[in-house]
Design an enzyme around this catalytic site. Structure first.
Site, PDB file in Angstrom:
ATOM      1  N   GLU A 197      11.673 -35.536   9.758  1.00 35.06           N
ATOM      2  CA  GLU A 197      10.515 -35.749  10.072  1.00 35.06           C
ATOM      3  C   GLU A 197       9.565 -34.433   9.595  1.00 35.06           C
ATOM      4  OE1 GLU A 197       9.768 -34.868  14.415  1.00 35.06           O
ATOM      5  OE2 GLU A 197       7.717 -35.646  14.343  1.00 35.06           O
ATOM      6  N   GLN A 221      15.830 -29.486  19.849  1.00 33.90           N
ATOM      7  CA  GLN A 221      14.610 -29.175  19.276  1.00 33.90           C
ATOM      8  C   GLN A 221      14.630 -28.098  18.461  1.00 33.90           C
ATOM      9  OE1 GLN A 221      10.844 -30.503  19.750  1.00 33.90           O
ATOM     10  NE2 GLN A 221      11.688 -29.813  17.646  1.00 33.90           N
ATOM     11  N   HIS A 279       9.043 -37.674  24.478  1.00 32.20           N
ATOM     12  CA  HIS A 279       9.744 -36.615  25.029  1.00 32.20           C
ATOM     13  C   HIS A 279       8.926 -36.402  26.234  1.00 32.20           C
ATOM     14  CE1 HIS A 279      10.932 -35.155  20.950  1.00 32.20           C
ATOM     15  NE2 HIS A 279      10.252 -36.331  20.406  1.00 32.20           N
ATOM     16  N   HIS A 283      11.031 -43.968  22.568  1.00 32.63           N
ATOM     17  CA  HIS A 283      11.063 -42.507  22.209  1.00 32.63           C
ATOM     18  C   HIS A 283       9.898 -41.795  22.624  1.00 32.63           C
ATOM     19  CE1 HIS A 283      12.051 -39.687  18.365  1.00 32.63           C
ATOM     20  NE2 HIS A 283      11.017 -39.180  19.201  1.00 32.63           N
ATOM     21  N   ASP A 341       5.980 -41.256  21.196  1.00 34.91           N
ATOM     22  CA  ASP A 341       6.657 -39.947  20.965  1.00 34.91           C
ATOM     23  C   ASP A 341       6.016 -38.817  22.310  1.00 34.91           C
ATOM     24  OD1 ASP A 341       8.160 -38.315  19.424  1.00 34.91           O
ATOM     25  OD2 ASP A 341       6.705 -37.945  17.930  1.00 34.91           O
ATOM     26  N   HIS A 381      16.217 -37.213  15.456  1.00 35.07           N
ATOM     27  CA  HIS A 381      14.783 -37.023  14.732  1.00 35.07           C
ATOM     28  C   HIS A 381      15.379 -36.712  13.299  1.00 35.07           C
ATOM     29  CE1 HIS A 381      13.119 -36.625  18.521  1.00 35.07           C
ATOM     30  NE2 HIS A 381      12.130 -36.307  18.443  1.00 35.07           N
TER      31      HIS A 381
END
Ligand code: 17E
Ligand code: FE2
Length: 415
Positions: free
Chosen positions: A211, A150, A57, A55, A307, A208
């Protein structure tokens, strides 16, 4: 390729390992330390399957402070900063940053990466830049791409179309962000839509999910139900799930029955979420990490991930997954000797399950000859010393080789 004097996880003896044509062909017990001719003498240190980063980005790596710093330290300000940086993306900007981060990860023993790429961009610039890198990076690592919305699927203009387009361009996994959608209903509907889309295109799912430090954020139960009822089960992963930290225990106890039945995986990003969460608390402040130990003890698969590598959400990412293990052991009260003995599972076998690559992962005859050698003899020593990766080998070819650091001066205090 011949490797001698290798120690394997959870085994007492030393091993000789032979690789031919990129695959393990022999994993043989040694009766003693040997000094045969070989390509790698592991010197009785731990040889294990490569680290997995399930995981990260990659589209946002190395953008911390551009065009401004995230001053509040919240997830939401990070999303605002990124929305500004997103306007400035170009193919070369994205590719050069991704390749730098990939080098960092490779040098730290990672050979498998799942990356979330933001597709709430009408031009899909980042995705178009990163999709061709899958092929280019294959000699060094396997890259899975998540179409990550996102700014929401139902709450972003043409959100659904962008997700579908992303799959055509080459995304392997369908993402989601239900806690960020405008309404609870959008969040619920998006979970069902994501699982249907993945089924239709035979893709995996990684959301996701929750969160947010809102104990009322309960999209995980919707995702797990969709995973169970669709039969997608272990092809589905719930990432972050930090609201679970704030769920009351009675609800959580009921939820765990469903989680077990659903067979879904979890990914926790401990350093990132400890930094981002708890920002609306007075003292005591929540740690913002999902219930890693309780999930694991219930037999549910949990992997750990970083992350971020220096992005608007977290600026200290360094490519070292051992740090995540160290942090999670401390923050999640997993400091018993039994916890230490299996600690590397979090960044090896458990990550392989998340990525659905277990069939081709591990030190076994017939599997691809991918492995690392660490400067330590077992999980406990490697975690305690935060050991360096001494070798990383892929398909029988050496990717990296490192000299362990040597002290040249130190007072002698031993009797
Ligand atoms: N985006 C998001 O929604 N959550 C995160 N932790 C990061 C990006 C890094
Ligand atoms: Fe994330």
């Amino acid at each position: 390729m011949k490797i001698i004097n290798a120690r394997l996880r959870h085994k007492d003896q030393l091993y000789t390992i032979i690789c031919e044509n990129g695959y393990f062909t022999e994993v043989r017990i040694q009766t003693d330390v040997i000094s045969d001719e070989c390509d790698i003498d592991a010197q009785q240190q731990l040889l294990c399957a490569p680290f997995i980063e399930p995981h990260i980005h990659l589209d946002a790596v190395l953008t911390a402070g551009e065009p401004r710093w995230n001053k509040s330290g919240t997830l939401f300000e990070g999303i605002e900063c990124w929305a500004e940086r997103k306007q400035m993306l170009s193919e070369s900007d994205v590719q050069s940053r991704v390749l730098k981060a990939a080098e960092l990860l490779i040098s730290n023993g990672v050979q498998h990466i799942r990356t979330h790429i933001d597709v709430t961009d009408p031009n899909l610039t980042a995705l178009k830049a990163i999709a061709p890198l899958k092929e280019k990076l294959l000699p060094y690592l396997d890259l899975q791409i998540v179409a990550f919305p996102q700014e929401g699927i139902f709450s972003f203009p043409k959100g659904k179309q962008l997700m579908e387009q992303a799959l055509e361009i080459g995304a392997d996994v369908v993402g989601g962000i239900p806690h960020f959608e405008f309404t609870r209903e959008y969040g619920v509907d998006s979970m069902r839509w994501v699982v249907e889309l993945a089924q239709k295109h035979n893709k995996l799912v990684d959301v996701h999910c929750d969160e947010i430090d809102d104990g009322n954020s309960r999209f995980l139960e919707v995702l797990a139900t969709a995973a169970l009822e669709s039969g997608m089960t272990s092809k589905v992963t719930a990432s972050h799930t930090v609201a679970m930290h704030s769920y009351n225990n009675a609800y959580c106890s009921k939820l765990f029955r469903l989680l077990k039945m659903s067979g879904i995986n979890f990914v926790s990003c401990p350093t990132e979420n400890t930094h981002l969460q708890g920002r609306f608390d007075n003292f005591p402040k929540s740690r913002g990490i999902t219930r890693v130990k309780e999930l694991r003890n219930a037999g549910i698969n949990v992997a750990l991930a970083q992350d971020s590598i220096q992005d608007p959400w977290y600026s200290l990412g360094n490519g070292k997954l051992l740090r995540q293990v160290d942090f999670a052991l401390h923050a999640c009260h997993m400091m018993g000797y039994d916890d230490f003995k299996v600690a590397l599972d979090f960044i090896t076998d458990n990550g392989a399950k998340v990525m659905n690559i277990s069939d081709s992962y591990g030190i076994e005859v017939g599997k691809p000859a991918n492995f690392i050698v660490l400067n330590g003899k077992d999980d406990v020593e490697v975690i305690r010393e935060q050991s360096d990766v001494i070798w990383s080998v892929r398909k029988g070819e050496v990717l990296i080789e490192r000299k362990p650091s040597v002290i040249t001066q130190c007072p002698k205090l031993c009797l």
